[in-house]
Design an enzyme around this catalytic site. Structure first.
Site, PDB file in Angstrom:
ATOM      1  N   ASP A 265      -2.235   7.627 -10.559  1.00 59.24           N
ATOM      2  CA  ASP A 265      -2.660   9.012 -10.372  1.00 59.24           C
ATOM      3  C   ASP A 265      -1.911   9.966 -11.316  1.00 59.24           C
ATOM      4  O   ASP A 265      -0.683  10.023 -11.307  1.00 59.24           O
ATOM      5  CB  ASP A 265      -2.380   9.369  -8.910  1.00 59.24           C
ATOM      6  CG  ASP A 265      -2.744  10.788  -8.532  1.00 59.24           C
ATOM      7  OD1 ASP A 265      -3.390  11.479  -9.334  1.00 59.24           O
ATOM      8  OD2 ASP A 265      -2.386  11.197  -7.410  1.00 59.24           O
TER       9      ASP A 265
ATOM     10  N   HIS B  49      -0.303  14.867  -4.175  1.00 60.47           N
ATOM     11  CA  HIS B  49      -0.201  14.031  -5.377  1.00 60.47           C
ATOM     12  C   HIS B  49       1.233  13.942  -5.882  1.00 60.47           C
ATOM     13  O   HIS B  49       2.006  14.899  -5.764  1.00 60.47           O
ATOM     14  CB  HIS B  49      -1.095  14.588  -6.487  1.00 60.47           C
ATOM     15  CG  HIS B  49      -2.551  14.597  -6.146  1.00 60.47           C
ATOM     16  ND1 HIS B  49      -3.386  13.525  -6.381  1.00 60.47           N
ATOM     17  CD2 HIS B  49      -3.321  15.541  -5.562  1.00 60.47           C
ATOM     18  CE1 HIS B  49      -4.602  13.814  -5.977  1.00 60.47           C
ATOM     19  NE2 HIS B  49      -4.595  15.040  -5.464  1.00 60.47           N
TER      20      HIS B  49
END
Length: 557
Positions: free
Chosen positions: A198, A371
């Site tokens: 990610d 995130h």
């Protein structure tokens, strides 16, 4: 399985690289395929009238006899939202965490696909055999419950797809990321072949905050409120919703749920055991006025300024049941998805104009990201210690910076690959390289239409939105003689009552052009339509510097 000579693993991203959203990967080994996620993206500003954007499925459909299944990492729409559109064409089982499949089930029912779909729940920490593929589901933290990274085992080593993730050491649900499993994969034999990780927060230094950090902020907000509390967040962020529920209970407030997606997520999470909310806590949003304002909290959609979401309608003043008051304290507990900043800003401005107190990420501690920031991205790299690295889930600048970060952490430059959609990436014992390119891109969903709106239609919509349309209606006989008209109708071009001279002159120019055609014996419709367009186009541009769409309608009797 023993490693064969020239054996290789191939991965083809069909979305999620060079863009935010629309995540989808196809992993291939020994002539078999496994699909990882299939999500949607939301339309750009220039994609007028479009509801959703899904991946191009051509490569998958051409090879559907090779596909053993679909695995999903978590329940966000950018990872599961396109699966119903995919299952309309192929019939394969879908494997994933319970909450993700619970959300997917609701969508499949809306598409009338549930009866012919096969959903198989796999818990974090478990492995499943899908055809020839062994897949480990590894718990990681994110802004939605039940998020898993995946390890797809191959004879060359596991391919780790890290999903959207962060490492939260004090998660609300006490389900910590399985760092031990990631480390075992990295230190085992033959070691991790490739890591897909990610890149969303690669520009942020340090560590991403814990979801529990929000608890203290919510406590201050609830304890200091004299009126209603209205909180907007992502409907899938069950951890955030749980903290709102807990705060409402502690401060003896009733909680109303507003917005279709929020209601659906709330009920799904409660039914599956991911959300604990007392029965007497929840009230109908229509009943808020039956309680003192200081005893009411409202959990709503609209954190991205979506035009039809509940908070946005409150801000505009056209919500059916909630009128914003001076005493309201409104919290936007989310960060802006790239491209939504303008909509969110306008919503905040409108709420301020209505007298409410508004708290949002830039001025208050009301949100933490789901995130990983730079230090967690390095930790993922060090735990898995992959031979090859492919940054995913981000625009090109994010992918580039993540590749640089990996190289700073010791990854050789030749072992990193920045992918484009459609690249067929081959991982062998000796190198990573692009060996082919397949068709990939955006398929636009407009209402019930899938893929029937392309660049030409979007260009027409752009023209209509910017300059309007002129419709010229006329009737001719078989010899091209003008029998009636031309009548000029406009929409979004000029206000006719204030532009009579312009319209009269435009009408005369069309008449003159048609008389010239009649003299020359021209009766072909295509030529007549072009003549009408040409007679108006230059005149209108020279007169008022606009380029409206010109649509001739010619009837022949």
């Amino acid at each position: 399985m023993n490693v064969k000579n020239n054996e290789a693993v191939r991965v083809t991203p069909l979305g999620g690289v060079g863009e935010i959203g629309k995540n989808m990967m196809v992993l291939e080994y020994d002539d078999r395929m496994l699909i990882i996620d299939s999500g949607v993206a939301f339309p750009e500003d220039d994609q007028l009238g479009i509801d959703l954007v899904i991946p191009e499925f051509d490569y998958v459909l051409k090879n559907q006899e090779k596909i053993d299944g679909i695995v999903v990492t978590h329940g966000h729409q950018d990872h599961i939202g396109a699966i119903p559109y995919l299952l309309e064409h192929i019939s394969v089982p879908v494997y994933g965490p319970k909450f993700a499949l619970g959300l997917l089930e609701g969508q499949l029912k809306e598409h009338n696909l549930m009866e012919k779909s096969t959903l198989k729940v796999v818990s974090a920490g478990k492995s499943v055999q899908i055809g020839q593929f062994t897949v480990d589901f590894i718990r990681v933290n994110h802004s939605i419950s039940d998020t898993c990274a995946l390890a797809v085992h191959t004879p060359l080593g596991p391919v780790v797809y890290a999903s959207d993730f962060k490492f939260d050491h004090t998660p609300v649900d006490d389900e910590k990321a399985d760092l031990q499993k990631l480390a075992e994969l990295g230190s085992g034999h033959p070691g991790v072949l490739a890591l897909f990780s990610d890149s969303t927060n690669v520009e942020r230094e340090g560590y991403t905050g814990s979801e529990k950090d929000i608890q203290e902020s919510l406590e201050r907000i609830f304890s200091g409120a004299d009126g209603r509390i209205i909180l907007a967040t992502f409907s899938s962020n069950i951890h955030r919703i749980q903290q709102v529920v807990d705060a409402a209970v502690r401060h003896n407030k009733k909680l109303a749920i507003d917005g279709r997606s929020m209601e659906n997520s709330f009920e799904t999470a409660k039914k599956l055991g991911y959300l604990d909310a007392p029965e007497n806590l929840i009230i109908d949003v229509r009943d808020c006025s039956n309680y003192p304002d200081e005893k009411v909290a409202i959990l709503t959609t609209g954190s991205q300024g979506e035009p039809m979401a509940a908070l946005t309608r409150m801000a505009r003043g056209d919500h059916y049941h909630i009128n914003v008051k001076d005493s309201d304290r409104i919290i936007i507990s989310a960060s802006a998805i790239p491209g939504n900043e303008k909509f969110i800003g306008e919503t905040i401005n409108q709420l301020y104009r209505r007298g409410a107190e508004v708290l949002y990420e830039e001025i208050a501690d009301v949100h933490v990201s789901g995130h990983a920031s730079q230090e967690e991205l390095k930790l993922m790299l060090n735990l898995t210690d992959p031979k090859y690295f492919v940054p995913t889930h981000g625009e090109y600048r994010h992918l580039y910076q993540h590749a640089q970060l990996a190289q700073e952490a010791g990854m050789p430059e030749e072992n990193t690959y920045i992918a484009d959609i459609g690249d067929v990436i081959e991982f062998s014992r000796d190198e990573v390289r692009k060996i082919d390119e397949v068709q990939g891109g955006d398929v636009l969903v407009d209402g019930l239409g899938i893929g029937d709106v392309g660049n030409i239609v979007l260009r027409d919509r752009q023209t209509l939105s910017e300059a309007g349309i002129i419709i010229v209606v006329l009737t001719i006989d078989q010899n091209g003689t003008l029998l009636s008209g031309p009548d000029i109708i406009t929409r979004g071009f000029v206000y006719i009552r204030e532009s009579e001279e312009l319209i009269e002159e435009a009408t005369k120019r069309v008449e003159d052009a048609l008389k010239d055609c009649e003299k020359e014996g021209i009766t072909e419709w295509s030529v007549l339509k072009k003549t009408v367009k040409d007679s108006l186009k230059n005149y209108i541009f020279n007169k008022i510097k606009r380029k409206p769409m010109i649509l001739p309608i010619i009837m022949q009797v």
